[in-house]
Write an enzyme that holds these catalytic residues in place. Structure first.
Site, short mmCIF file in Angstrom:
data_model
loop_
_atom_site.label_atom_id
_atom_site.label_comp_id
_atom_site.label_asym_id
_atom_site.label_seq_id
_atom_site.Cartn_x
_atom_site.Cartn_y
_atom_site.Cartn_z
N LYS A 109 0.96 -1.20 -0.02
CA LYS A 109 0.15 -0.11 -0.11
C LYS A 109 0.93 1.18 0.05
O LYS A 109 0.62 2.27 -0.71
CB LYS A 109 -0.97 0.00 1.28
CG LYS A 109 -1.46 1.31 1.62
CD LYS A 109 -2.36 1.35 2.88
CE LYS A 109 -1.69 1.43 4.03
NZ LYS A 109 -1.36 2.77 4.38
N ASN A 110 1.89 1.29 0.70
CA ASN A 110 2.67 2.44 0.91
C ASN A 110 3.76 2.78 0.02
O ASN A 110 4.48 3.83 -0.17
CB ASN A 110 3.26 2.42 2.42
CG ASN A 110 2.21 2.59 3.51
OD1 ASN A 110 1.20 3.10 3.20
ND2 ASN A 110 2.64 2.44 4.88
N CYS B 103 -5.43 12.37 12.69
CA CYS B 103 -5.91 10.80 12.79
C CYS B 103 -5.67 10.21 14.28
O CYS B 103 -5.15 10.83 15.02
CB CYS B 103 -5.36 10.02 11.84
SG CYS B 103 -3.76 9.32 12.18
N ARG C 34 -0.13 14.18 13.30
CA ARG C 34 0.47 13.79 11.78
C ARG C 34 0.73 15.35 11.16
O ARG C 34 0.22 15.54 9.79
CB ARG C 34 -0.56 13.21 10.97
CG ARG C 34 -1.01 11.86 11.62
CD ARG C 34 0.21 10.96 11.71
NE ARG C 34 0.65 10.11 10.61
CZ ARG C 34 -0.18 9.17 9.90
NH1 ARG C 34 -1.10 8.52 10.25
NH2 ARG C 34 0.32 8.77 8.78
N ASP D 31 4.44 0.34 12.21
CA ASP D 31 3.19 -0.26 11.46
C ASP D 31 2.96 -1.78 12.04
O ASP D 31 2.03 -2.41 11.58
CB ASP D 31 3.33 -0.11 9.84
CG ASP D 31 3.03 1.25 9.61
OD1 ASP D 31 3.40 1.56 8.23
OD2 ASP D 31 2.56 2.17 10.39
N ARG E 228 -8.84 -0.45 4.59
CA ARG E 228 -7.81 0.44 3.93
C ARG E 228 -6.61 -0.24 3.43
O ARG E 228 -5.89 0.28 2.44
CB ARG E 228 -7.65 1.65 4.95
CG ARG E 228 -9.02 2.31 5.27
CD ARG E 228 -8.57 3.70 6.09
NE ARG E 228 -7.34 4.47 5.24
CZ ARG E 228 -6.83 5.44 5.82
NH1 ARG E 228 -7.33 5.81 7.02
NH2 ARG E 228 -5.73 5.94 5.28
C1 EPZ Z 1 4.38 6.91 6.55
O1 EPZ Z 1 3.44 8.04 7.14
C2 EPZ Z 1 3.23 5.67 6.46
N1 EPZ Z 1 2.35 5.88 5.52
C3 EPZ Z 1 2.72 5.38 7.74
O2 EPZ Z 1 1.89 3.99 7.54
C4 EPZ Z 1 3.78 4.98 8.66
O3 EPZ Z 1 3.39 4.73 10.22
C5 EPZ Z 1 4.93 6.01 8.79
O4 EPZ Z 1 5.38 6.60 7.49
C6 EPZ Z 1 5.96 5.93 9.51
O5 EPZ Z 1 6.83 5.07 9.13
C7 EPZ Z 1 2.66 6.05 4.24
O6 EPZ Z 1 3.59 5.67 3.83
C8 EPZ Z 1 1.32 6.39 3.30
P1 EPZ Z 1 6.02 10.41 8.73
P2 EPZ Z 1 3.81 9.48 7.16
O7 EPZ Z 1 5.69 11.63 7.97
O8 EPZ Z 1 4.81 9.54 5.84
C9 EPZ Z 1 6.33 13.31 12.14
C10 EPZ Z 1 0.15 2.70 7.81
O9 EPZ Z 1 -0.41 2.22 8.54
N2 EPZ Z 1 6.29 14.54 11.07
O10 EPZ Z 1 7.39 9.45 8.41
O11 EPZ Z 1 2.67 10.41 7.13
C11 EPZ Z 1 5.06 12.75 12.18
O12 EPZ Z 1 4.22 13.20 13.39
C12 EPZ Z 1 0.38 4.17 7.95
O13 EPZ Z 1 0.37 2.25 6.50
C13 EPZ Z 1 6.45 15.89 11.14
O14 EPZ Z 1 6.68 16.36 12.58
O15 EPZ Z 1 4.71 9.41 8.31
C14 EPZ Z 1 5.61 11.47 12.99
O16 EPZ Z 1 6.03 11.42 14.18
C15 EPZ Z 1 0.36 4.72 9.27
N3 EPZ Z 1 6.39 16.69 10.18
C16 EPZ Z 1 6.75 11.18 12.34
O17 EPZ Z 1 7.48 12.61 11.71
C17 EPZ Z 1 6.18 16.39 9.17
O18 EPZ Z 1 6.11 17.29 8.14
C18 EPZ Z 1 6.98 10.11 11.18
O19 EPZ Z 1 6.02 10.54 10.48
C19 EPZ Z 1 5.78 15.22 8.70
C20 EPZ Z 1 5.92 14.10 9.87
#
Ligand code: EPZ
Length: 419
Positions: A22-23, A117, A122, A305, A397
């Site tokens: 998915k990702n 969420c 996020r 995840d 999803r």
């Molecule tokens: C990706 O989400 C995945 N989704 C998530 O999978 C996964 O849990 C996550 O990466 C971590 O591995 C997809 O790839 C579609 P991040 P993402 O930006 O990119 C902070 C699932 O179940 N952050 O790496 O949204 C954020 O709050 C989903 O398949 C900022 O502060 O995660 C978090 O604490 C859930 N500012 C950390 O970074 C930003 O601009 C990591 O988030 C962006 C992120």
């Protein structure tokens, strides 16, 4: 709303095939906004999130066709619009992945701010900060990101946090920017590498994907390509744990073990056998599971995840285990539901302390997010008696036909479409 009903206690044995990631699919589909021509993507999973990204892309003018099974055609030659509306983005926050490619190709983008969420706030500040460094002007108005540019140019970007979709958004934007972009502290997930491979096949010039420093030399134009999506490492890990919690023996086809080092090491430490076989992987659960400590970290660390799923295994392990969640601030929502099934879990700030119990007992439980719903299904497989998981739209999803795949392994599981 659909429910899933499970009669636990069956040992899972047999063979199952993992679907496409998915990702990896979501950013790769978004990259169709960058290229002229018709892309052919194979091995795409049949998920609600894939349907959602297709709606967002169609709304932007991308022509989408479906072939057999997981074959998709996406043609972004003629874009018609630059808006991703709230009604679509609110169902899937990963829609933010159209921001980078859209502003690079159309020089304009109006994207609904994805809300928070269940698992956390996020924020996407790092996505926007990186795009601004590349020459985008961004305003936030009435819940929308309004971005425009006279043309993106390469920049040196340091990510305070190695955000996965942030890295992907910036990589896509930089692919058509003028000059070279360097992303430091980039995410190194396999899904980032898969996207970089697609962009390079489109004629992009990206090096270093998979490491924390990614260099992108912008090109004038990208041309459609074809690509097979990598397998979903989180779905594969979920099936490994299904073998663990039922003392089963499952052959998992289409599973790339080298994307799963941290998970495999932890499961072996806990006493499971994870064996590489010529056409896949075999996961064997053992009589007594040992408690192990887990800390979620960016790749190649233990993936957040998989945190909810391995917690179920630890509720049945001998002794005490500590699971520390370092990525998201609220990713223990499944703990309350597991407690209702007899699990002994205490939360201390960002850690869960789990004391193994002899067994879980079936109960009506409620899913709150994608991976939490998978953990409740896993708990139901292990529990004595009947478990009813409600709000399984969360599950749909990110897991393709999960109950059918588990039933084929001997689970007593069915979907109850009661409204
Ligand atoms: C990706 O989400 C995945 N989704 C998530 O999978 C996964 O849990 C996550 O990466 C971590 O591995 C997809 O790839 C579609 P991040 P993402 O930006 O990119 C902070 C699932 O179940 N952050 O790496 O949204 C954020 O709050 C989903 O398949 C900022 O502060 O995660 C978090 O604490 C859930 N500012 C950390 O970074 C930003 O601009 C990591 O988030 C962006 C992120």
């Amino acid at each position: 709303m659909d429910k899933i009903v499970i009669h636990g206690g069956e040992r899972l044995v047999g063979e199952v095939a993992v679907s496409g990631s998915k990702n990896a699919t979501l950013p790769i589909f978004a990259s169709s906004l960058l290229a002229e021509g018709e892309n052919r993507f194979y091995g795409v999973p049949d998920l609600n999130d894939v349907k959602t990204i297709c709606e967002v892309l169609k709304n932007l003018g991308v022509k989408i066709g479906r072939g057999q099974g997981g074959d998709y055609l996406l043609d972004g030659t003629e874009l018609a619009g630059h808006e991703a509306p709230y009604k679509l983005v609110k169902t899937m926050r990963a829609s933010i992945l159209v921001l980078g490619p859209l502003i690079a190709r159309a020089r304009r983008a109006v994207i609904s701010l994805p809300g928070g969420c269940a698992i956390g706030a996020r924020p996407i500040n790092l996505h926007m900060k990186g795009l601004e460094k590349m020459g985008a002007e961004i305003q936030l108005r009435h819940g929308y990101i309004e971005a425009k540019t006279r043309g993106l140019r390469g920049a040196d970007i340091y990510l305070d946090i190695s955000t996965v979709t942030g890295t992907e958004n910036l990589m896509m934007a930089a692919a058509l920017a003028k000059g070279e972009t360097v992303i430091e502290n980039a995410a190194t997930e396999p899904e980032v590498v898969d996207l970089a491979e697609v962009l390079n096949k489109m004629g992009g010039n990206i090096s270093g994907a998979g490491s924390s420093i990614i260099r992108i030399k912008g090109v004038k134009q990208l041309t459609a390509t074809e690509h097979t999506i990598i397998p979903d490492r989180i779905e594969a890990g979920t099936f490994m744990i299904a073998a663990g919690v039922t003392k089963g023996n499952i052959h998992i086809r289409n599973c790339k073990l080298d994307h799963m080092e941290a998970v495999v090491n932890k499961l072996r430490e806990a006493g499971m056998e994870i064996l590489r076989e010529d056409d896949g992987t075999r996961a064997i659960g053992n009589k007594r599971i040992k408690s192990v400590d887990i800390k979620t970290l960016p790749y190649p660390g233990f993936p957040t995840d998989m945190q909810a799923q391995i917690m179920v295994l630890m509720t049945l392990a001998r002794g005490l285990s500590v699971i520390s969640e370092t990525i998201f601030e609220n990713r223990f929502v499944h703990v309350g539901e597991l407690r209702r099934m007899g699990a002994n879990i205490k939360i201390e700030r960002s850690s869960a302390i789990i004391k193994g119990v002899k067994g879980l007992s079936g109960a009506p439980v409620m899913a709150t997010d994608l991976r939490a719903s998978a953990s409740l299904v896993l708990a139901g497989l292990a529990a004595e008696g009947e478990t009813e998981v409600s709000r399984v739209y969360h599950l749909d999803r990110g897991y393709e036909k999960l109950e059918e795949k588990l039933a084929s392994l001997g689970a007593h599981i069915r979907r109850d479409p009661r409204k």
